[in-house]
Design a protein around this motif. Structure first.
Motif, short mmCIF file in Angstrom:
data_model
loop_
_atom_site.label_atom_id
_atom_site.label_comp_id
_atom_site.label_asym_id
_atom_site.label_seq_id
_atom_site.Cartn_x
_atom_site.Cartn_y
_atom_site.Cartn_z
N THR A 1 0.62 -1.12 -0.48
CA THR A 1 0.06 0.06 -0.29
C THR A 1 0.80 1.32 0.01
O THR A 1 1.93 1.27 1.20
CB THR A 1 -0.94 0.36 0.95
N GLY B 1 -4.23 2.11 -1.85
CA GLY B 1 -3.96 0.27 -1.59
C GLY B 1 -3.51 -0.45 -2.70
O GLY B 1 -3.90 0.52 -4.55
N ASN C 1 -4.72 -2.94 -5.14
CA ASN C 1 -5.63 -2.68 -5.26
C ASN C 1 -7.11 -1.90 -6.04
O ASN C 1 -7.91 -1.66 -6.74
CB ASN C 1 -6.86 -4.29 -6.02
N ASP C 2 -7.15 -0.04 -5.18
CA ASP C 2 -7.83 1.02 -5.61
C ASP C 2 -7.24 1.78 -6.48
O ASP C 2 -6.71 1.25 -6.92
CB ASP C 2 -6.96 1.98 -4.39
N GLU D 1 -7.24 -6.16 -1.12
CA GLU D 1 -5.67 -5.09 -0.79
C GLU D 1 -6.17 -3.68 -1.07
O GLU D 1 -5.48 -2.88 -1.84
CB GLU D 1 -4.86 -5.86 -1.75
N ARG D 2 -7.63 -3.36 -0.13
CA ARG D 2 -8.10 -1.87 -0.85
C ARG D 2 -7.98 -0.81 0.53
O ARG D 2 -7.72 -1.40 1.46
CB ARG D 2 -9.34 -1.93 -0.77
N THR E 1 -9.71 0.92 3.59
CA THR E 1 -11.28 0.74 3.83
C THR E 1 -11.83 2.23 4.22
O THR E 1 -10.69 3.20 3.82
CB THR E 1 -11.04 -0.19 5.19
#
Length: 185
Positions: free
Chosen positions: A83, A115, A117-118, A135-136, A138
């Motif tokens: 991240t 992240g 995957n953001d 993998e983001r 929150t």
């Protein structure tokens, strides 16, 4: 595990090492594997371990970049999960980590996070959390306010107690409420 810029017993250690807590012996552990010198782990500011994984908060002040990376760091390769931590006009530093089985909480001196995957940077003032599986970053955003400078992080320590996250540091507010150095969220 210990982290920072150092050498142990005249061995060149690049910012992260494993030490046997009983004997004090340095364990065979190379977090950089066969990585190129430009891809080595930068100075480590925070560590947290949970569920067989090591989470490392590192920052390159010269590059004005910081990130949280998950291990285990296997020989010859590393886990790809990370991240990115961002600062607005300053070098960000993740000073504190606390991990559960599903979430990593991060505190420090920064203004946002991204992240793996953001799709967009999440604005986060000195504290955020990451869903490990997704993998983001929150939605957890305690909104830490501070007039702190680089040397005194707004969030210097984190502790978990059940579903409560305790933040400590040079903060002046959390969630719009006055908090002088300590808050439970």
């Amino acid at each position: 595990f210990v982290g920072s810029l150092f050498g142990l017993d005249a061995l060149p250690i690049t910012h992260l090492a494993a030490v046997d807590t009983t004997t004090g012996e340095i364990l065979p552990f190379d977090p950089n594997g066969a990585a190129a010198a430009s891809d080595l782990i930068p100075p480590v500011y925070a560590l947290s371990a949970n569920a067989g994984a090591l989470f490392v908060g590192a920052a390159s002040l010269a590059q004005r970049m910081a990130w949280i990376r998950r291990g285990p760091f296997s020989p010859g390769g590393r886990d790809s999960w990370s991240t990115l931590v961002m600062g607005a006009g300053y070098a960000p530093v993740p000073h504190a980590l606390a991990a559960t089985d599903s979430t990593v909480y991060v505190g420090g001196y920064f203004s946002g996070a991204l992240g793996l995957n953001d799709v967009a940077l999440a604005a986060r003032s000195h504290a955020f959390s990451v869903d490990i599986a997704a993998e983001r970053v929150t939605v957890w955003n305690p909104g830490v306010g501070s007039a702190a400078s680089f040397g005194t992080p707004p969030v210097a320590a984190l502790a978990l107690s059940g579903s409560t996250v305790v933040l400590a540091g040079a903060m002046t507010s959390v969630g719009g409420q006055a908090r002088n150095g300590l808050a439970a969220v």
